[in-house]
Each structure stands twice: as structure tokens, then as C-alpha cells.
Design a protein around this motif. Structure first.
Motif, PDB file in Angstrom:
ATOM      1  N   GLY A 120      25.308  -6.542 -25.577  1.00 22.49           N
ATOM      2  CA  GLY A 120      25.273  -7.411 -24.602  1.00 22.49           C
ATOM      3  C   GLY A 120      23.744  -7.187 -23.809  1.00 22.49           C
ATOM      4  N   TRP A 121      24.010  -7.886 -22.454  1.00 21.64           N
ATOM      5  CA  TRP A 121      22.792  -7.583 -21.672  1.00 21.64           C
ATOM      6  C   TRP A 121      23.303  -6.532 -20.478  1.00 21.64           C
ATOM      7  CZ3 TRP A 121      18.366 -10.247 -22.260  1.00 21.64           C
ATOM      8  CH2 TRP A 121      18.170 -11.063 -23.276  1.00 21.64           C
ATOM      9  N   GLY A 135      15.553  -4.448 -16.342  1.00 13.92           N
ATOM     10  CA  GLY A 135      16.176  -5.533 -17.144  1.00 13.92           C
ATOM     11  C   GLY A 135      16.517  -6.616 -16.355  1.00 13.92           C
ATOM     12  N   PRO A 136      17.809  -7.032 -16.844  1.00 17.92           N
ATOM     13  CA  PRO A 136      18.467  -6.738 -17.891  1.00 17.92           C
ATOM     14  C   PRO A 136      17.827  -6.800 -19.323  1.00 17.92           C
ATOM     15  CG  PRO A 136      19.313  -8.719 -17.121  1.00 17.92           C
ATOM     16  CD  PRO A 136      18.236  -8.413 -16.035  1.00 17.92           C
ATOM     17  N   TRP A 137      18.230  -5.904 -20.372  1.00 16.37           N
ATOM     18  CA  TRP A 137      17.836  -6.211 -21.680  1.00 16.37           C
ATOM     19  C   TRP A 137      19.024  -6.264 -22.538  1.00 16.37           C
ATOM     20  CZ3 TRP A 137      12.702  -6.315 -21.909  1.00 16.37           C
ATOM     21  CH2 TRP A 137      11.929  -5.653 -20.850  1.00 16.37           C
ATOM     22  N   PHE A 138      18.771  -6.649 -23.644  1.00 16.26           N
ATOM     23  CA  PHE A 138      19.654  -7.040 -24.471  1.00 16.26           C
ATOM     24  C   PHE A 138      19.936  -5.702 -25.504  1.00 16.26           C
ATOM     25  CE2 PHE A 138      21.540  -8.488 -28.640  1.00 16.26           C
ATOM     26  CZ  PHE A 138      22.657  -9.568 -27.958  1.00 16.26           C
ATOM     27  N   GLN A 139      21.372  -5.398 -25.738  1.00 16.31           N
ATOM     28  CA  GLN A 139      21.748  -4.142 -26.630  1.00 16.31           C
ATOM     29  C   GLN A 139      22.500  -4.714 -27.652  1.00 16.31           C
ATOM     30  OE1 GLN A 139      20.654  -1.019 -25.569  1.00 16.31           O
ATOM     31  NE2 GLN A 139      20.524  -1.065 -23.213  1.00 16.31           N
ATOM     32  N   TRP A 140      22.403  -4.050 -28.794  1.00 18.81           N
ATOM     33  CA  TRP A 140      23.152  -4.247 -29.713  1.00 18.81           C
ATOM     34  C   TRP A 140      23.000  -3.188 -31.066  1.00 18.81           C
ATOM     35  CZ3 TRP A 140      25.260  -9.137 -31.710  1.00 18.81           C
ATOM     36  CH2 TRP A 140      25.625  -9.093 -33.131  1.00 18.81           C
ATOM     37  N   VAL A 195      30.817  -7.801 -33.674  1.00 13.32           N
ATOM     38  CA  VAL A 195      30.982  -8.120 -32.318  1.00 13.32           C
ATOM     39  C   VAL A 195      32.544  -8.127 -31.727  1.00 13.32           C
ATOM     40  CG1 VAL A 195      30.607  -9.594 -30.085  1.00 13.32           C
ATOM     41  CG2 VAL A 195      28.619  -8.874 -31.761  1.00 13.32           C
ATOM     42  N   THR A 196      33.033  -8.920 -32.703  1.00 10.50           N
ATOM     43  CA  THR A 196      34.602  -9.309 -32.502  1.00 10.50           C
ATOM     44  C   THR A 196      35.194  -7.879 -32.592  1.00 10.50           C
ATOM     45  OG1 THR A 196      34.308 -11.527 -33.113  1.00 10.50           O
ATOM     46  CG2 THR A 196      36.572 -10.664 -32.979  1.00 10.50           C
ATOM     47  N   ALA A 197      34.986  -7.112 -33.600  1.00  9.07           N
ATOM     48  CA  ALA A 197      35.787  -6.145 -34.086  1.00  9.07           C
ATOM     49  C   ALA A 197      35.567  -4.760 -32.688  1.00  9.07           C
ATOM     50  CB  ALA A 197      35.055  -5.306 -35.387  1.00  9.07           C
ATOM     51  N   HIS A 198      34.553  -4.836 -32.307  1.00 10.22           N
ATOM     52  CA  HIS A 198      34.419  -4.090 -31.009  1.00 10.22           C
ATOM     53  C   HIS A 198      34.721  -4.591 -29.891  1.00 10.22           C
ATOM     54  CE1 HIS A 198      31.674  -1.947 -33.954  1.00 10.22           C
ATOM     55  NE2 HIS A 198      32.179  -0.811 -33.481  1.00 10.22           N
ATOM     56  N   GLY A 199      35.512  -5.621 -29.932  1.00  9.30           N
ATOM     57  CA  GLY A 199      36.057  -6.031 -28.411  1.00  9.30           C
ATOM     58  C   GLY A 199      35.193  -7.197 -27.727  1.00  9.30           C
ATOM     59  N   GLY A 200      33.966  -7.544 -28.482  1.00 13.28           N
ATOM     60  CA  GLY A 200      33.142  -8.447 -27.841  1.00 13.28           C
ATOM     61  C   GLY A 200      33.630 -10.075 -27.784  1.00 13.28           C
ATOM     62  N   VAL A 202      31.936 -13.531 -28.686  1.00  7.89           N
ATOM     63  CA  VAL A 202      30.891 -13.853 -29.260  1.00  7.89           C
ATOM     64  C   VAL A 202      30.394 -15.142 -28.392  1.00  7.89           C
ATOM     65  CG1 VAL A 202      29.913 -15.363 -31.161  1.00  7.89           C
ATOM     66  CG2 VAL A 202      31.301 -13.235 -31.691  1.00  7.89           C
ATOM     67  N   GLU A 203      31.178 -16.061 -27.955  1.00  4.86           N
ATOM     68  CA  GLU A 203      30.858 -17.570 -27.388  1.00  4.86           C
ATOM     69  C   GLU A 203      30.179 -17.099 -26.092  1.00  4.86           C
ATOM     70  OE1 GLU A 203      33.972 -20.106 -26.837  1.00  4.86           O
ATOM     71  OE2 GLU A 203      33.956 -20.506 -29.284  1.00  4.86           O
ATOM     72  N   ARG A 204      30.733 -16.126 -25.132  1.00  3.87           N
ATOM     73  CA  ARG A 204      30.400 -15.554 -24.001  1.00  3.87           C
ATOM     74  C   ARG A 204      28.979 -14.873 -24.301  1.00  3.87           C
ATOM     75  NH1 ARG A 204      33.616 -11.752 -20.063  1.00  3.87           N
ATOM     76  NH2 ARG A 204      34.505 -13.633 -19.428  1.00  3.87           N
ATOM     77  N   LEU A 205      28.844 -14.037 -25.435  1.00  2.70           N
ATOM     78  CA  LEU A 205      27.539 -13.562 -25.667  1.00  2.70           C
ATOM     79  C   LEU A 205      26.536 -14.478 -25.952  1.00  2.70           C
ATOM     80  CD1 LEU A 205      26.127 -10.613 -26.113  1.00  2.70           C
ATOM     81  CD2 LEU A 205      26.857 -11.152 -28.543  1.00  2.70           C
ATOM     82  N   ALA A 206      26.634 -15.340 -26.474  1.00  2.00           N
ATOM     83  CA  ALA A 206      25.919 -16.370 -26.860  1.00  2.00           C
ATOM     84  C   ALA A 206      25.256 -17.213 -25.559  1.00  2.00           C
ATOM     85  CB  ALA A 206      26.379 -17.607 -27.824  1.00  2.00           C
ATOM     86  N   ALA A 207      26.354 -17.732 -24.659  1.00  2.00           N
ATOM     87  CA  ALA A 207      26.162 -18.225 -23.433  1.00  2.00           C
ATOM     88  C   ALA A 207      25.149 -17.320 -22.461  1.00  2.00           C
ATOM     89  CB  ALA A 207      27.544 -18.750 -22.679  1.00  2.00           C
ATOM     90  N   THR A 208      25.519 -16.214 -22.306  1.00  2.00           N
ATOM     91  CA  THR A 208      24.918 -15.188 -21.326  1.00  2.00           C
ATOM     92  C   THR A 208      23.370 -15.380 -21.963  1.00  2.00           C
ATOM     93  OG1 THR A 208      26.727 -14.042 -20.906  1.00  2.00           O
ATOM     94  CG2 THR A 208      24.752 -13.313 -20.411  1.00  2.00           C
TER      95      THR A 208
END
Length: 236
Positions: A120-121, A135-140, A195-200, A202-208
Motif C-alpha cells: 500500500g501507500w 511520499g507517500p510511495w507505493f509498497q508491494w 494481498v488478501t492472504a496478508h490481510g489487505g 484489495v478494493e481499498r488498495l485500488a481506491a487509494t
């Protein structure tokens, strides 16, 4: 002038970082490593070019780990040698995420699994805001580097180092090239499950990401300018 983008997989376009180099008059040359049909069996044979044929090298991100030779095979050794030869020849390297980790490993640093993933950011702690801003910068990512001997650490988060320079080269752990379209490609290529497996979420990540993209593109262009003006031009 030519900038070689080392694209580890088929869902890593050059994005705003490529745009930044084009704005400075560079011709972009894309060098794919693992093609789409080998994404799930990435141990391909790769012949890297002579880095001295280019004015800058940009190794990009990947879903694999630099230290996972069993999965990605001999090409990681070839890539590390390629990056080492570039650095030793005075060809600037701008390493992004996996590419930054690969640069660290190529020059004598270490890459290992981090204590937790960053997705995420994130606003980073930077000691060089005139080069790598907060930043913020995107992390993955879920790995982290220890910088190579002689490197100057520039930034970090609680979890991982985020940037260093060494000679004419810069490594960043985050993804300044990230766009909404690129994230869609990652999520649709297995990243959504990761992302889901690590508790993220996905919809919020895309919106942000949709909200952040306009200002993030400007930051990415600025980062390219600062790399070219402050790092790539250092005496050799």
C-alpha cells in the motif's frame, strides 16, 4: 541517450518512471526477462546485453525473491553480474524494488525476508528529501536489503530500508512507477490473492491508488529528474 528497462515479468510496464526518462530525452529500451507463458515456471535462460551499450539501466520489480534461485534459476545470477558490470563501468543504475534489492546483492549487500510485508501507500522517513522525498510511495514487497559496503542509506520505514545511493546508482524499495492500470495487472495476475492472504483489502488498495495516482506521477517524474541531476552525473 538510451535507458534500458529490465522488466522481470510481463506486468511491469515502465509507467511514470519511463515517462520521466522520455521527458529528459531518453529512448526507452525494454528488456523482458520472464515472458507471460513462463510466469509460473520462471527459471528461463536469459542472455543479458552489454550494459555499456546503454546510458542508464533500470531493473524493475518482480514477484520473486532475489535469493530464491530454486524458483527463478540461473538468470538471477546473470542479472546480478549484469548490474555489477554496469556499476563498475560507470553506467548509472536506478533499481526499483526487486531491482533495488538485486543491486544491493550484486554489490555485496544482503537480501532477506522482512519481518512483515509492506503493501500500500506509505510515507517514508527520509534523510535526503531533496533526492528521495517522503511520499507517500507505493509498497508491494516482503523482502528487505542490507545495503552494500560504501552505500549511503537515504530512507527507511519501520520495516525496511527504502533507498540508498552508491556511486552513480540509486536503489529504492518502493514502486514510483505504479499506476492504477499497473496495479490492476498485478492484482489480476495472482497479486490479489497475495494481498488478501496478508490481510489487505484489495478494493481499498485500488481506491487509494486511484486517489493517489495524480500526485504520485508528479513525484515519480521529480524522482527521475533528481536521480539524473544528482546521482547519475557524479564523477567517475
Amino acid at each position: 541517450m538510451r535507458a534500458l528497462f529490465v522488466q522481470q515479468d510481463h506486468v511491469s510496464p515502465t509507467g511514470p518512471i519511463g515517462e520521466g526518462f522520455e521527458r529528459r530525452g531518453y529512448e526507452l529500451v525494454e528488456f523482458p526477462v520472464v515472458p507471460a507463458d513462463r510466469f509460473h515456471a520462471p527459471d528461463v535462460e536469459v542472455a543479458f546485453p552489454d550494459p555499456r551499450d546503454y546510458d542508464v539501466i533500470v531493473p524493475m520489480g518482480a514477484p520473486w525473491s532475489v535469493y530464491d534461485g530454486a524458483a527463478i534459476g540461473s538468470w538471477i545470477r546473470e542479472e546480478l553480474d549484469f548490474l555489477r558490470r554496469a556499476h563498475e563501468s560507470g553506467v548509472p543504475v536506478f533499481g526499483i524494488c526487486f531491482g533495488g534489492q538485486a543491486l544491493a546483492a550484486a554489490l555485496g549487500g544482503r537480501v532477506e525476508r522482512g519481518s512483515e510485508p509492506e503493501i500500500g501507500w506509505y510515507t517514508i522517513e527520509t534523510g535526503a528529501p531533496g533526492l528521495v522525498e517522503a511520499g507517500p510511495w507505493f509498497q508491494w514487497h516482503q523482502d528487505r536489503w542490507s545495503p552494500p559496503p560504501g552505500a549511503a542509506p537515504l530512507a527507511r520505514t519501520r520495516v525496511a530500508p527504502q533507498a540508498f545511493t552508491i556511486g552513480r546508482s540509486l536503489a529504492v524499495q518502493f514502486h514510483p512507477e505504479l499506476t492504477v492500470a499497473m496495479l490492476d495487472g498485478w492484482l489480476g495476475n495472482g497479486g490479489g490473492d497475495w494481498v488478501t492472504a496478508h490481510g489487505g483489502d484489495v478494493e481499498r488498495l485500488a481506491a487509494t491508488t486511484r486517489a493517489e495516482e495524480p500526485s504520485a506521477v508528479v513525484r515519480a517524474h521529480r524522482l527521475v529528474d533528481r536521480f539524473l541531476d544528482q546521482v547519475a552525473t557524479r564523477p567517475w
